[in-house]
Write a protein that holds these residues in place. Structure first.
Motif, mmCIF file in Angstrom:
data_model
loop_
_atom_site.group_PDB
_atom_site.id
_atom_site.type_symbol
_atom_site.label_atom_id
_atom_site.label_comp_id
_atom_site.label_asym_id
_atom_site.label_seq_id
_atom_site.Cartn_x
_atom_site.Cartn_y
_atom_site.Cartn_z
ATOM 1 N N GLN A 153 90.511 12.953 136.133
ATOM 2 C CA GLN A 153 90.299 12.966 134.657
ATOM 3 C C GLN A 153 89.517 14.669 134.384
ATOM 4 O O GLN A 153 90.326 14.822 133.630
ATOM 5 C CB GLN A 153 90.827 11.412 133.819
ATOM 6 C CG GLN A 153 90.469 11.553 133.124
ATOM 7 C CD GLN A 153 91.397 12.187 132.582
ATOM 8 O OE1 GLN A 153 93.351 11.604 132.539
ATOM 9 N NE2 GLN A 153 92.323 12.857 131.233
ATOM 10 N N GLN A 154 88.499 14.242 135.028
ATOM 11 C CA GLN A 154 87.522 15.014 134.057
ATOM 12 C C GLN A 154 88.107 16.298 134.496
ATOM 13 O O GLN A 154 87.880 17.789 133.598
ATOM 14 C CB GLN A 154 86.446 15.107 134.750
ATOM 15 C CG GLN A 154 85.670 13.970 133.952
ATOM 16 C CD GLN A 154 84.020 14.133 134.842
ATOM 17 O OE1 GLN A 154 84.046 13.936 135.798
ATOM 18 N NE2 GLN A 154 83.646 13.273 133.743
ATOM 19 N N GLY A 209 93.331 21.447 132.100
ATOM 20 C CA GLY A 209 94.581 21.166 131.615
ATOM 21 C C GLY A 209 95.547 20.748 132.872
ATOM 22 O O GLY A 209 95.774 20.809 133.964
ATOM 23 N N GLU A 210 96.845 20.446 131.763
ATOM 24 C CA GLU A 210 97.848 19.776 132.810
ATOM 25 C C GLU A 210 98.463 20.873 133.427
ATOM 26 O O GLU A 210 99.304 20.666 134.746
ATOM 27 C CB GLU A 210 98.750 18.799 132.169
ATOM 28 C CG GLU A 210 98.275 18.121 131.494
ATOM 29 C CD GLU A 210 98.025 16.566 132.724
ATOM 30 O OE1 GLU A 210 98.852 16.495 133.542
ATOM 31 O OE2 GLU A 210 97.822 15.774 131.703
ATOM 32 N N ASP A 257 91.286 17.401 131.958
ATOM 33 C CA ASP A 257 90.855 17.843 130.822
ATOM 34 C C ASP A 257 89.835 19.101 130.715
ATOM 35 O O ASP A 257 89.280 19.787 130.113
ATOM 36 C CB ASP A 257 89.313 16.355 130.425
ATOM 37 C CG ASP A 257 90.238 15.231 130.546
ATOM 38 O OD1 ASP A 257 91.197 15.472 129.845
ATOM 39 O OD2 ASP A 257 89.504 14.216 130.545
ATOM 40 N N LYS A 258 89.004 19.594 131.461
ATOM 41 C CA LYS A 258 88.778 20.672 131.787
ATOM 42 C C LYS A 258 89.561 22.056 132.034
ATOM 43 O O LYS A 258 89.909 22.713 131.215
ATOM 44 C CB LYS A 258 87.820 21.277 132.898
ATOM 45 C CG LYS A 258 86.615 22.277 133.075
ATOM 46 C CD LYS A 258 86.162 22.173 133.740
ATOM 47 C CE LYS A 258 84.919 23.647 133.964
ATOM 48 N NZ LYS A 258 83.713 23.752 134.652
#
Length: 209
Positions: A39-40, A46-47, A43-44
């Motif tokens: 997840q991190q 992008g998808e 978050d860093k």
């Protein structure tokens, strides 16, 4: 799980192994990069990081030699050809970074392999890994003993102690997965520490060819 999610997971695992590999080679790597969760990672970066692999570019230096730096490139192209290899080489030369790792999705084209070989005949050195090779850290496998690449002085002392020439040692191919993980070059010696049946450890040595 969608195809995009699978690609993100692959990239997350690949990057984590690369970070572990760099640290094991003596490069400076933050704990946050080693311990980053999926997840991190999302978050860093992008998808859509699976489409923008170039954003994963890494530049690291060795703690005891800050000028000894390495680039890790993650080309977005599924099939990496000569132009991409030359672009990476150009960036290395412009920034005076003499070592690089190229993480590709699929095997290089034949001309690209030749371009890498030509580059490696100069002062610059580029290694190539496929993503599939980096999905897990091979050195953490229960059947892989501890490997330690000897420094030049340690190698010299070893040969003097046992009164042998390096070529008299058992060999390990530089293409061996563990040798490749540590970035071993021809002529280097690695110490392999194994656990014996009596719970003691014993050491053997291999000469890279």
């Amino acid at each position: 799980m969608s195809v995009a999610e699978e690609q993100i997971t692959k990239l997350f695992k690949t990057r984590r192994t690369v970070m572990q590999m760099l640290r094991d080679r003596g490069y400076s790597v933050d704990d946050s990069d080693i311990n980053m969760t999926r997840q991190q990672f999302v978050d860093k970066f992008g998808e859509n990081v699976y489409l923008k692999r170039d954003d994963l570019l890494i530049r690291s230096s060795k703690g005891d030699a800050p000028t000894d730096q390495i680039y890790v490139f993650f080309p977005a192209d599924q099939k990496v050809g000569v132009p991409m290899v030359r672009n990476c080489a150009k960036q290395m030369k412009n920034d005076n970074v003499f070592n690089a790792i190229l993480v590709v999705q699929k095997v290089l084209t034949a001309p690209a392999k030749q371009a890498v070989a030509e580059m490696n005949s100069s002062f610059f050195h580029m290694e190539v890994f496929e993503e599939a090779e980096l999905l897990c850290n091979i050195t953490e496998h229960m059947f892989v003993p501890e490997h330690t690449v000897l420094k030049d002085e340690e190698k010299k002392d070893l040969l003097k102690k046992f009164r042998v020439k390096e070529t008299q040692l058992p060999r390990i191919l530089v293409s061996d997965p563990v040798a490749k993980y540590y970035g071993m070059k021809r002529g280097q010696v690695v110490r392999i520490t194994r656990q014996s049946a009596t719970a003691d450890t014993y050491e053997t040595y291999r000469y890279a060819v």
